[in-house]
Design an enzyme around this catalytic site. Structure first.
Site, PDB file in Angstrom:
ATOM      1  N   HIS A 107       0.839  -1.206   0.000  1.00  0.00           N
ATOM      2  CA  HIS A 107       0.000   0.000   0.000  1.00  0.00           C
ATOM      3  C   HIS A 107       0.862   1.238   0.000  1.00  0.00           C
ATOM      4  CE1 HIS A 107       0.679  -1.226   4.195  1.00  0.00           C
ATOM      5  NE2 HIS A 107       0.693   0.065   4.487  1.00  0.00           N
ATOM      6  N   HIS A 109       0.795   5.344   1.080  1.00  0.00           N
ATOM      7  CA  HIS A 109       0.138   6.394   1.852  1.00  0.00           C
ATOM      8  C   HIS A 109       0.175   7.710   1.080  1.00  0.00           C
ATOM      9  CE1 HIS A 109       0.335   4.271   5.871  1.00  0.00           C
ATOM     10  NE2 HIS A 109       1.310   3.624   5.254  1.00  0.00           N
TER      11      HIS A 109
HETATM   12  P1  5GP Z   1       1.557   0.553   7.411  1.00  0.00           P
HETATM   13  O1  5GP Z   1       1.791   0.788   8.852  1.00  0.00           O
HETATM   14  O2  5GP Z   1       1.513  -0.909   7.113  1.00  0.00           O
HETATM   15  O3  5GP Z   1       2.458   1.327   6.500  1.00  0.00           O
HETATM   16  O4  5GP Z   1       0.139   1.171   7.092  1.00  0.00           O
HETATM   17  C1  5GP Z   1      -1.043   0.569   7.437  1.00  0.00           C
HETATM   18  C2  5GP Z   1      -2.048   1.682   7.550  1.00  0.00           C
HETATM   19  O5  5GP Z   1      -3.319   1.106   7.560  1.00  0.00           O
HETATM   20  C3  5GP Z   1      -1.903   2.512   8.823  1.00  0.00           C
HETATM   21  O6  5GP Z   1      -1.749   3.874   8.472  1.00  0.00           O
HETATM   22  C4  5GP Z   1      -3.198   2.250   9.558  1.00  0.00           C
HETATM   23  O7  5GP Z   1      -3.678   3.398  10.199  1.00  0.00           O
HETATM   24  C5  5GP Z   1      -4.124   1.793   8.473  1.00  0.00           C
HETATM   25  N1  5GP Z   1      -5.136   0.858   8.900  1.00  0.00           N
HETATM   26  C6  5GP Z   1      -4.995  -0.183   9.764  1.00  0.00           C
HETATM   27  N2  5GP Z   1      -6.136  -0.858   9.875  1.00  0.00           N
HETATM   28  C7  5GP Z   1      -7.023  -0.250   9.049  1.00  0.00           C
HETATM   29  C8  5GP Z   1      -8.392  -0.506   8.729  1.00  0.00           C
HETATM   30  O8  5GP Z   1      -9.030  -1.429   9.228  1.00  0.00           O
HETATM   31  N3  5GP Z   1      -8.978   0.328   7.832  1.00  0.00           N
HETATM   32  C9  5GP Z   1      -8.309   1.383   7.275  1.00  0.00           C
HETATM   33  N4  5GP Z   1      -8.982   2.138   6.388  1.00  0.00           N
HETATM   34  N5  5GP Z   1      -7.017   1.658   7.553  1.00  0.00           N
HETATM   35  C10 5GP Z   1      -6.387   0.845   8.428  1.00  0.00           C
END
Ligand code: 5GP
Length: 144
Positions: A107, A109
């Site tokens: 993903h 951001h």
């Molecule tokens: P990472 O930490 O893997 O780069 O990003 C994961 C992102 O997913 C985080 O910014 C977190 O806030 C978001 N996130 C985690 N769980 C959920 C969810 O259930 N729904 C949504 N829309 N975002 C989520």
């Protein structure tokens, strides 16, 4: 699970893609889904995920699909600027737990920056008000 490991089809983004978990959607096509982050680091923090992949991170994603993914990221970034009148945009992604990754489906951001507002730390954001997320998503979608 970090850089090495199998794709877990029970991860939250896989569930969102299958319609098994909710999200506040901004746009979707055959290749990507864009939706609001529920723990936003700033107003309008959103995410772009590729469909039809078991890539957990950037390194596992086919190079010939990167253009389509990042075209969607650019499209979303332009819409965020137009809709929210932000002063800057952070485009970032994390690979592996030590780098900050918590969801192991690739993903990207898209995080609007406002000159006078602090950025919440990665994983330091508070749970968002869903009504606010829906309103932001609708404004961003209208600016696509
Ligand atoms: P990472 O930490 O893997 O780069 O990003 C994961 C992102 O997913 C985080 O910014 C977190 O806030 C978001 N996130 C985690 N769980 C959920 C969810 O259930 N729904 C949504 N829309 N975002 C989520």
């Amino acid at each position: 699970m970090s850089l090495a490991g199998d794709y877990d089809s029970a991860n939250i983004f896989a569930k969102i893609l299958r319609g098994e978990a909710p999200c506040v959607k901004i746009f979707e096509d055959d290749n990507v889904l864009a939706f609001m982050d529920i723990f936003p680091q700033s107003q309008g923090h959103c995410l772009v995920i590729p469909k039809d992949t078991t890539a957990r991170n950037l390194m596992e994603f086919p190079a010939d699909r990167l253009g389509v993914l990042f075209a969607a990221v650019q499209k979303l970034s332009n819409a965020v600027v137009k809709a929210l009148s932000c002063d800057g945009v952070i485009v970032t992604q994390f690979n592996g737990a030590p780098a900050g990754q918590t969801v192991f489906h690739l993903h990207v951001h898209v995080i609007p920056r406002f000159a006078n507002l602090p950025l919440q730390p990665h994983h330091g954001g508070k749970p968002a008000d869903m009504a606010v997320l829906r309103e932001q998503a609708s404004r961003i979608a209208a600016a696509l």
